[in-house]
Design a protein around this motif. Structure first.
Motif, PDB file in Angstrom:
ATOM      1  N   GLU A 186      51.134  45.306  57.219  1.00 25.86           N
ATOM      2  CA  GLU A 186      51.387  43.921  57.623  1.00 25.86           C
ATOM      3  C   GLU A 186      52.871  43.653  57.825  1.00 25.86           C
ATOM      4  OE1 GLU A 186      49.769  40.783  55.264  1.00 25.86           O
ATOM      5  OE2 GLU A 186      47.719  41.277  55.843  1.00 25.86           O
ATOM      6  N   GLN A 190      49.052  47.078  43.042  1.00 23.59           N
ATOM      7  CA  GLN A 190      47.926  46.243  43.481  1.00 23.59           C
ATOM      8  C   GLN A 190      48.457  44.839  43.770  1.00 23.59           C
ATOM      9  OE1 GLN A 190      45.593  47.309  39.876  1.00 23.59           O
ATOM     10  NE2 GLN A 190      43.881  47.380  41.343  1.00 23.59           N
ATOM     11  N   ASN A 207      41.397  47.612  47.473  1.00 21.10           N
ATOM     12  CA  ASN A 207      41.856  48.462  48.579  1.00 21.10           C
ATOM     13  C   ASN A 207      43.038  47.894  49.370  1.00 21.10           C
ATOM     14  OD1 ASN A 207      40.013  50.537  48.099  1.00 21.10           O
ATOM     15  ND2 ASN A 207      38.415  49.344  49.133  1.00 21.10           N
ATOM     16  N   GLN A 208      43.809  47.063  48.728  1.00 14.52           N
ATOM     17  CA  GLN A 208      45.028  46.585  49.380  1.00 14.52           C
ATOM     18  C   GLN A 208      46.177  46.761  48.393  1.00 14.52           C
ATOM     19  OE1 GLN A 208      44.378  42.612  50.930  1.00 14.52           O
ATOM     20  NE2 GLN A 208      44.036  43.504  52.939  1.00 14.52           N
ATOM     21  N   THR A 209      47.213  47.408  48.861  1.00 15.22           N
ATOM     22  CA  THR A 209      48.351  47.654  47.957  1.00 15.22           C
ATOM     23  C   THR A 209      49.670  47.387  48.672  1.00 15.22           C
ATOM     24  OG1 THR A 209      48.421  49.961  48.662  1.00 15.22           O
ATOM     25  CG2 THR A 209      47.183  49.479  46.642  1.00 15.22           C
ATOM     26  N   ASN A 210      50.691  47.246  47.869  1.00 13.58           N
ATOM     27  CA  ASN A 210      52.057  47.291  48.376  1.00 13.58           C
ATOM     28  C   ASN A 210      52.607  48.645  47.954  1.00 13.58           C
ATOM     29  OD1 ASN A 210      52.083  44.704  49.422  1.00 13.58           O
ATOM     30  ND2 ASN A 210      52.682  43.797  47.469  1.00 13.58           N
ATOM     31  N   LYS A 267      50.627  46.221  52.410  1.00 10.42           N
ATOM     32  CA  LYS A 267      49.234  46.401  52.852  1.00 10.42           C
ATOM     33  C   LYS A 267      49.066  47.402  54.004  1.00 10.42           C
ATOM     34  CE  LYS A 267      48.089  41.656  51.571  1.00 10.42           C
ATOM     35  NZ  LYS A 267      47.791  40.340  52.084  1.00 10.42           N
ATOM     36  N   SER A 294      47.221  50.279  56.140  1.00  9.53           N
ATOM     37  CA  SER A 294      45.774  50.484  56.281  1.00  9.53           C
ATOM     38  C   SER A 294      45.393  51.962  56.334  1.00  9.53           C
ATOM     39  CB  SER A 294      45.256  49.754  57.528  1.00  9.53           C
ATOM     40  OG  SER A 294      45.911  50.247  58.655  1.00  9.53           O
ATOM     41  N   ILE A 332      46.443  53.873  50.817  1.00 10.43           N
ATOM     42  CA  ILE A 332      46.912  52.843  49.884  1.00 10.43           C
ATOM     43  C   ILE A 332      48.022  53.394  48.976  1.00 10.43           C
ATOM     44  CG2 ILE A 332      44.768  51.508  49.836  1.00 10.43           C
ATOM     45  CD1 ILE A 332      44.252  52.900  47.038  1.00 10.43           C
TER      46      ILE A 332
END
Lengths: 590, 153
Positions: A255, A512, A522-525, A547, A549, A552
């Protein structure tokens, strides 16, 4: 001489004297009569002009003197209402050649002239190219030399007046836009350097009376121009880093992201890339490009849970406090309970017998939570504070966020927070805070304050700004030990962050993302902070990707980006490979 | 006959002499006033002309400064990273990777210097005295220096 002649002389003298006296009397009468004040005011009014003098805004350069923000001439087009012959001619010309709205121009130019309506502005910030078009509006007449103020030679447009003034211009467009910020048409700086140094850059605009009497020309006040700034940014490194960031954001489907490059010992920011970016010459697109509360510069304004990169701070504190050593053993059972909350490793597995080095290498949450427990809450949060978390770093950019650190004694702090904070959960930091904290490892335990302005040029002199330090949270020995541990851990892991020919140290962070109902699935930095060369640090690089894709894990996303950045960095900073550098140093010493 | 009486007698015999004298004084006065007025007018006119020239130069300076800013910005656009990259690519250059770099030691080379846009403020102030030693040394210092230069003790 006969009497008649004498009489004539006397008569002439009398008449001339009486006339002289009458003139004197009239002068006196005017000066003391009822309209004396009016005449006095009128004479004062015509003897000077009220003028607002806005000095040129100071320029902004990169460290090599490349212009990043300058000024260029634009024009205000106004109209002398009393001289307007046909407002429709003006409206047609301006709408066709300047892009002004026909109806607006027509309405303004149609106003009858009066004492209060002498001049009206029809368009502003018109570029010189359009003024040239306007001047050539009537090609049948040759240009007239003494009509520089007039916009056009066309008789129908002779009432138009063009006044030149300066407007901010950014030759590099969106390069380093998140650092520079922009200037509105009112001359006010927003974000970044433009906002932080608004007063210095803008100078002091003054409204002064300018004498029209030529013999008082020397009374014209000298308004000094705004100060110019030389930034620590390196334009080439900035461009390379932005290019890498953009490419990787696209490839990873992330993102957003930010990459920060700081000189390891001086705190000079060499590059600060953030997404999205804005062509600063089109600053009015800001709301469109930065909707809602999108930060203008994520490197200083975005707070987030850092994840495992924060383990550097926990381990630094524990080593410094002599709670652990690099070879301190730890039996990882895959689970630890702190404050009533169970903590597990990133893969939920038990890793068996480990030591502090491998705890960092495999990024074991359970191990670091145990280290935090051994350290104790008071000592841990003392170190967190000493590393500057929860406070602004003092970087000279507008809009820096403080982050959020809960501490024992705060209403929202629970004993379980100690466990999660040790591996970077439940704590909010900014990328620039992380970089400043890590600078303690590259500066023998002393943290250097990141800064963006290298020197200031004013009144013909250049003032250089020296590095500032923000205390020493750890000893030089701790810094050296931890740096070595992190270099070895990367090497043993064969990390994607490694750079051929150069020894680097660093740590990944996969965090997370907290949502309204717990952490998002299933979304991380992903992030990576690293520095090098380890024996003589020259740079600190921080990569943060939001985030992604394609994966992760920070080891798949952020670590290779770090490596890519360093590969470009060593060329642009003229850093030879370690072996050659040490060889040259040895030769030099002999 | 006294001198006074002789003058009174002369005036009685020809009174126009005194009138001519008076007219002479007035004409001389007018001439002096005219001269002063002329000089004043000349000086004022010159000052006004100079003032106009100063005003005109001030305007010209503003124009030049504006023009300079324009040209600097224009140059920066021409030398911007994007433009230079495009030009380099067009000329067939490629980006240098770290594996292709050859490093050579060059003695005395300190690396790239940072931008110096104006004299450094610190360098403008000399820590030492700018006066020659002759102005600051004592007689004994001078003798000492003299002995030294002569190879004395």
């Amino acid at each position: 001489m006969n009497r008649e002649l004498t009489w004539r002389y006397l008569m002439a003298a009398t008449v001339l004297s009486v006339m002289g006296l009458l003139i004197l009397w009239q002068t006196f009468r005017i000066q003391s009569g009822p309209r004396a004040t009016t005449f006095l005011n009128q004479s004062e009014f015509y003897s000077r002009l009220l003028r607002r003098i806005q000095p040129p805004r100071g320029q902004i350069f990169d460290r090599d003197g490349n212009l990043l923000a300058g000024n260029r001439t634009v024009y205000e087009i106004g109209v002398e209402l009393a001289s307007v012959e046909d407002p429709r001619d003006i409206a047609i010309a301006l709408s066709a050649l300047v892009g002004a709205d026909y109806n607006t121009v027509l309405t303004i130019a149609s106003q009858p002239a009066s004492e209060n309506a002498i001049y009206a502005v029809l368009a502003d910030y018109v570029p010189p190219e359009n003024i040239e078009l306007l001047k050539a509006y009537d090609v049948s007449r040759p240009p007239q030399p003494d009509v520089s103020l007039l916009c056009s030679n066309d008789p129908a447009l002779e009432s138009l007046i063009c006044t030149a003034h300066l407007q901010r211009s950014y030759p590099e467009k969106d390069l380093a836009s998140s650092v520079l910020g922009f200037v509105s048409r009112e001359g006010i700086g927003y974000f970044g350097v433009e906002q932080q140094y608004q007063d210095l850059l803008a100078g002091l605009s003054e409204t002064v009376w300018v004498p029209t009497d030529p013999s008082r020309a020397e009374e014209m006040p000298e308004i000094p121009a705004g100060a110019s700034l030389v930034l620590t940014l390196d334009r080439d490194i900035q461009a390379a880093v932005e290019d890498i960031l953009d490419t990787n954001l696209e490839q990873t489907g992330a993102e957003s992201g930010t990459i920060l490059v700081m000189h390891a010992t001086t705190g000079e920011i060499l590059a600060m890339a953030s997404s999205p970016r804005l062509d600063l010459n089109e600053f009015w697109k800001y709301p469109e490009i930065f909707p809602d509360s999108t930060p203008f510069n994520r490197a200083i304004s975005q707070t987030y849970e850092p994840g495992s990169v924060f383990k550097i701070v926990t381990m630094a504190a524990a080593l410094d406090k002599n709670v652990v050593k690099p070879d301190t053993p730890f039996m990882d059972t895959g689970y630890i309970e702190i404050g009533g909350i169970g903590i597990r490793n990133w893969n939920g597995q038990a890793w068996g017998q480990q030591n502090m080095l491998t705890c960092l290498q495999y990024s074991l949450n359970v191990c670091l939570a145990w280290v935090g427990q051994e350290l104790g809450a008071d000592a841990f949060y003392d170190y967190v504070q000493e590393f500057g978390f929860g406070y602004t770093t003092g970087i000279d950019l507008a809009g820096e966020a403080r982050g959020n650190v809960k501490e024992p004694g705060d209403q929202d702090w629970y004993p379980a927070d100690l466990g999660t904070n040790t591996f970077g959960q439940g704590i909010a930091v900014t990328p620039v805070q992380m970089v400043m904290a890590v600078s303690a490892l590259t500066n023998n335990g002393q943290m250097v304050i990141p800064h963006i302005v290298k020197s200031l040029v004013q009144d013909g002199s250049q003032y250089n700004i020296s590095p500032q330090y923000a205390g020493a949270p750890i000893t030089a020995q701790t810094a050296k030990t931890l740096s070595e541990m992190l270099a070895v851990s990367l090497e043993q892991e064969a990390s994607n962050a490694l750079v051929p020919g150069y020894r680097v140290a660093g740590k990944t962070g996969t965090a997370q993302i907290p949502g309204p109902n717990g952490y998002l699935n299933n979304q991380t930095n992903t992030s990576f902070v690293g520095w090098g060369p380890v024996d003589s640090p020259q740079f600190i690089v921080y990569v943060w990707i939001e985030k992604p894709s394609t994966s992760i894990w920070a080891s798949d996303i952020a670590a290779p980006i770090f490596s890519e950045v360093v590969e470009r960095l060593v060329v642009l900073m003229n850093i030879p490979p370690d072996a050659l550098r040490l060889e040259l140093a040895a030769a030099g010493a002999n | 006959m006294s001198r006074t009486k002789r003058l009174i007698q002369a005036y009685r015999q020809a009174p126009w002499r005194k009138q001519v004298q008076l007219v002479g004084f007035i004409v001389a006065g007018v001439a002096i006033v005219a001269l002063i007025a002329g000089i004043y007018l000349d000086v004022t006119a010159r000052a006004a002309t100079m003032g106009r020239a100063v005003q005109s130069l001030q305007g010209a300076r503003e124009d030049l400064e504006q023009n300079l800013e324009d040209l600097e910005t224009e140059l920066a656009y021409l030398n911007s990273v994007a433009t230079m990259h495009a030009r380099a690519e067009k000329l067939g250059f490629q980006e240098l990777s770290s594996s292709l770099v050859t490093y050579l030691p060059v003695s005395g080379y300190e690396g790239r210097a940072d931008a110096q846009l104006a004299p450094n403020l610190a360098s403008q102030f000399s820590t030492g005295s700018r006066l020659p030693t002759a102005y600051t040394q004592s007689l004994f210092d001078w003798f000492g220096g003299l002995f030294k230069s002569l190879g004395g003790f």
